[in-house]
Design a protein around this motif. Structure first.
Motif, PDB file in Angstrom:
ATOM      1  N   LEU A   1      25.361  -4.839   3.497  1.00 36.03           N
ATOM      2  CA  LEU A   1      25.541  -6.007   3.686  1.00 36.03           C
ATOM      3  C   LEU A   1      24.694  -6.788   4.986  1.00 36.03           C
ATOM      4  N   VAL A   2      24.828  -5.982   5.722  1.00 43.74           N
ATOM      5  CA  VAL A   2      24.248  -6.552   7.396  1.00 43.74           C
ATOM      6  C   VAL A   2      22.942  -6.264   7.210  1.00 43.74           C
ATOM      7  N   ASN A   3      22.441  -5.363   6.788  1.00 42.85           N
ATOM      8  CA  ASN A   3      21.006  -5.205   6.561  1.00 42.85           C
ATOM      9  C   ASN A   3      20.321  -6.083   5.703  1.00 42.85           C
ATOM     10  N   HIS A   4      21.166  -6.540   4.527  1.00 43.97           N
ATOM     11  CA  HIS A   4      20.603  -7.509   3.596  1.00 43.97           C
ATOM     12  C   HIS A   4      20.497  -8.872   4.211  1.00 43.97           C
ATOM     13  N   CYS A   5      21.415  -9.191   5.045  1.00 46.92           N
ATOM     14  CA  CYS A   5      21.391 -10.546   5.634  1.00 46.92           C
ATOM     15  C   CYS A   5      20.276 -10.416   6.651  1.00 46.92           C
ATOM     16  N   ARG A   6      20.100  -9.531   7.530  1.00 51.95           N
ATOM     17  CA  ARG A   6      18.728  -9.237   8.326  1.00 51.95           C
ATOM     18  C   ARG A   6      17.508  -9.462   7.736  1.00 51.95           C
ATOM     19  N   THR A   7      17.437  -8.916   6.494  1.00 50.40           N
ATOM     20  CA  THR A   7      16.073  -8.750   5.723  1.00 50.40           C
ATOM     21  C   THR A   7      15.906 -10.202   5.076  1.00 50.40           C
ATOM     22  N   THR A   8      16.854 -10.790   4.668  1.00 47.66           N
ATOM     23  CA  THR A   8      16.656 -12.236   3.909  1.00 47.66           C
ATOM     24  C   THR A   8      16.953 -13.353   4.703  1.00 47.66           C
ATOM     25  N   GLY A   9      17.208 -13.177   5.931  1.00 46.47           N
ATOM     26  CA  GLY A   9      17.238 -14.040   7.077  1.00 46.47           C
ATOM     27  C   GLY A   9      18.494 -14.994   7.035  1.00 46.47           C
ATOM     28  N   VAL A  10      19.730 -14.502   6.487  1.00 46.73           N
ATOM     29  CA  VAL A  10      20.817 -14.973   6.455  1.00 46.73           C
ATOM     30  C   VAL A  10      21.574 -14.618   7.829  1.00 46.73           C
ATOM     31  N   GLN A  11      21.859 -15.614   8.648  1.00 48.04           N
ATOM     32  CA  GLN A  11      22.625 -15.398  10.086  1.00 48.04           C
ATOM     33  C   GLN A  11      24.216 -14.919   9.858  1.00 48.04           C
ATOM     34  N   ILE A  12      24.568 -14.105  10.700  1.00 50.82           N
ATOM     35  CA  ILE A  12      25.706 -13.648  10.562  1.00 50.82           C
ATOM     36  C   ILE A  12      26.403 -14.095  11.916  1.00 50.82           C
ATOM     37  N   ASN A  13      27.183 -15.263  11.730  1.00 52.28           N
ATOM     38  CA  ASN A  13      27.629 -16.205  12.965  1.00 52.28           C
ATOM     39  C   ASN A  13      29.077 -15.398  13.353  1.00 52.28           C
ATOM     40  N   ALA A  14      29.593 -14.455  12.786  1.00 52.77           N
ATOM     41  CA  ALA A  14      30.763 -13.886  13.303  1.00 52.77           C
ATOM     42  C   ALA A  14      31.012 -12.442  12.240  1.00 52.77           C
ATOM     43  N   LEU A  15      31.419 -11.507  12.760  1.00 56.96           N
ATOM     44  CA  LEU A  15      31.388 -10.163  12.292  1.00 56.96           C
ATOM     45  C   LEU A  15      32.565  -9.680  12.933  1.00 56.96           C
ATOM     46  N   THR A  16      33.856  -9.665  12.094  1.00 54.33           N
ATOM     47  CA  THR A  16      35.208  -9.067  12.705  1.00 54.33           C
ATOM     48  C   THR A  16      35.452  -7.855  12.029  1.00 54.33           C
ATOM     49  N   LEU A  17      35.565  -6.774  12.773  1.00 48.38           N
ATOM     50  CA  LEU A  17      35.829  -5.370  12.174  1.00 48.38           C
ATOM     51  C   LEU A  17      37.154  -4.947  12.581  1.00 48.38           C
ATOM     52  N   SER A  18      37.731  -4.085  11.703  1.00 49.86           N
ATOM     53  CA  SER A  18      39.101  -3.501  11.936  1.00 49.86           C
ATOM     54  C   SER A  18      39.038  -2.409  12.726  1.00 49.86           C
ATOM     55  N   ASP A  19      40.107  -2.026  13.400  1.00 54.56           N
ATOM     56  CA  ASP A  19      39.835  -0.694  14.205  1.00 54.56           C
ATOM     57  C   ASP A  19      39.429   0.584  13.557  1.00 54.56           C
ATOM     58  N   LEU A  20      40.017   0.650  12.312  1.00 56.16           N
ATOM     59  CA  LEU A  20      39.428   1.658  11.334  1.00 56.16           C
ATOM     60  C   LEU A  20      38.189   1.754  11.269  1.00 56.16           C
ATOM     61  N   LEU A  21      37.593   0.681  10.864  1.00 56.21           N
ATOM     62  CA  LEU A  21      36.083   0.428  10.571  1.00 56.21           C
ATOM     63  C   LEU A  21      35.325   0.722  11.785  1.00 56.21           C
ATOM     64  N   THR A  22      35.830   0.251  12.856  1.00 59.58           N
ATOM     65  CA  THR A  22      35.104   0.208  14.139  1.00 59.58           C
ATOM     66  C   THR A  22      34.955   1.851  14.701  1.00 59.58           C
ATOM     67  N   ALA A  23      36.093   2.380  14.200  1.00 55.13           N
ATOM     68  CA  ALA A  23      36.333   3.988  14.660  1.00 55.13           C
ATOM     69  C   ALA A  23      35.187   4.750  13.849  1.00 55.13           C
ATOM     70  N   ARG A  24      35.191   4.485  12.658  1.00 54.80           N
ATOM     71  CA  ARG A  24      34.315   5.306  11.783  1.00 54.80           C
ATOM     72  C   ARG A  24      33.023   4.929  11.917  1.00 54.80           C
ATOM     73  N   LEU A  25      32.400   3.722  12.304  1.00 55.39           N
ATOM     74  CA  LEU A  25      30.994   3.644  12.524  1.00 55.39           C
ATOM     75  C   LEU A  25      30.720   4.305  13.945  1.00 55.39           C
ATOM     76  N   THR A  26      31.503   4.313  14.970  1.00 54.93           N
ATOM     77  CA  THR A  26      31.142   4.806  16.135  1.00 54.93           C
ATOM     78  C   THR A  26      31.270   6.293  15.771  1.00 54.93           C
ATOM     79  N   LEU A  27      32.132   6.997  15.038  1.00 51.15           N
ATOM     80  CA  LEU A  27      31.943   8.418  14.789  1.00 51.15           C
ATOM     81  C   LEU A  27      30.730   8.758  14.231  1.00 51.15           C
ATOM     82  N   LEU A  28      30.020   7.787  13.310  1.00 50.41           N
ATOM     83  CA  LEU A  28      28.904   8.140  12.770  1.00 50.41           C
ATOM     84  C   LEU A  28      27.723   7.816  13.365  1.00 50.41           C
TER      85      LEU A  28
END
Length: 93
Positions: free
Chosen positions: A54-81
């Motif tokens: 979704l984030v990459n799709h928005c970047r490539t199609t020019g859709v601006q993401i004004n706010a991206l709020t992540l849960s602690d779990l998602l933040t931890a998993r993304l950091t781990l990866l």
């Protein structure tokens, strides 16, 4: 003003297809949006893939993401990866 898409508490292989379908409709025709993943409590690799897509799709199609709020779990998993959803610098390949 941008609209906000609020993700469900479970973002696993069992929910991803339905969420993907909703997202495709939600993003269509938008210039800006907000994404709220703060309530995601259950997550697997399919949910991570959907989030990154979704984030990459928005970047490539020019859709601006004004706010991206992540849960602690998602933040931890993304950091781990070692996956960053932050905007890429234009000079990076």
């Amino acid at each position: 003003m941008s609209e906000c898409f609020k993700f469900p508490t479970e973002l696993t292989i069992y929910e991803v297809q339905d969420v993907y379908t909703e997202l495709r409709t939600f993003v269509e025709g938008k210039q800006a949006l907000e994404l709220d993943l703060s309530q995601v409590e259950e997550l697997d690799s399919a949910g991570i893939q959907l989030t990154v897509w979704l984030v990459n799709h928005c970047r490539t199609t020019g859709v601006q993401i004004n706010a991206l709020t992540l849960s602690d779990l998602l933040t931890a998993r993304l950091t781990l990866l070692n996956v960053s959803l932050a905007a890429q610098n234009k000079s990076e390949p």
